[in-house]
Design a protein around this motif. Structure first.
Motif, PDB file in Angstrom:
ATOM      1  N   LYS A  64       0.841  -1.212   0.000  1.00 40.22           N
ATOM      2  CA  LYS A  64       0.000   0.000   0.000  1.00 40.22           C
ATOM      3  C   LYS A  64       0.859   1.239   0.000  1.00 40.22           C
ATOM      4  O   LYS A  64       0.574   2.215  -0.688  1.00 40.22           O
ATOM      5  CB  LYS A  64      -0.939  -0.008   1.206  1.00 40.22           C
ATOM      6  CG  LYS A  64      -2.105  -0.944   1.071  1.00 40.22           C
ATOM      7  CD  LYS A  64      -2.985  -0.884   2.304  1.00 40.22           C
ATOM      8  CE  LYS A  64      -4.109  -1.906   2.229  1.00 40.22           C
ATOM      9  NZ  LYS A  64      -4.954  -1.889   3.430  1.00 40.22           N
ATOM     10  N   ALA A  68       0.917   4.002  -2.867  1.00 42.44           N
ATOM     11  CA  ALA A  68       0.599   5.392  -2.531  1.00 42.44           C
ATOM     12  C   ALA A  68       1.728   6.327  -2.944  1.00 42.44           C
ATOM     13  O   ALA A  68       1.488   7.416  -3.456  1.00 42.44           O
ATOM     14  CB  ALA A  68       0.333   5.521  -1.025  1.00 42.44           C
ATOM     15  N   ASP A  71       1.586   6.641  -6.776  1.00 41.65           N
ATOM     16  CA  ASP A  71       0.458   7.449  -7.196  1.00 41.65           C
ATOM     17  C   ASP A  71       0.656   8.922  -6.851  1.00 41.65           C
ATOM     18  O   ASP A  71       0.150   9.797  -7.537  1.00 41.65           O
ATOM     19  CB  ASP A  71      -0.836   6.941  -6.550  1.00 41.65           C
ATOM     20  CG  ASP A  71      -1.281   5.600  -7.105  1.00 41.65           C
ATOM     21  OD1 ASP A  71      -0.765   5.192  -8.167  1.00 41.65           O
ATOM     22  OD2 ASP A  71      -2.116   4.943  -6.455  1.00 41.65           O
TER      23      ASP A  71
END
Length: 73
Positions: A64, A68, A71
């Motif tokens: 994750k 993240a 992104d």
């Protein structure tokens, strides 16, 4: 007629704690299965499984965080 039967069943529940379910010998099987299931529920979780779950949680959090960061760029 049906109401009388329901009243009788209710009385049986209050008198015996459990109504006769009409299963006969199968009631014994059900009671044994419930006891076995209860015993399994009371067993602890093996350390190996807990370690694997912790590793999985860590890997998911790392994935994750990586996603993240990618992104966010």
């Amino acid at each position: 007629m049906i109401k009388d039967k329901l009243v009788t069943q209710q009385r049986m529940r209050t008198q015996t704690g459990r109504a006769d379910d009409g299963l006969g010998p199968n009631s014994d099987i059900g009671a044994r299965l419930r006891a076995l299931y209860g015993a399994v529920q009371d067993e602890g979780v093996p350390e190996q499984l807990l370690d694997l779950l912790e590793k999985l949680d860590s890997a998911e959090q790392a994935q994750k965080a990586k996603t993240a960061a990618r992104d966010g760029e």
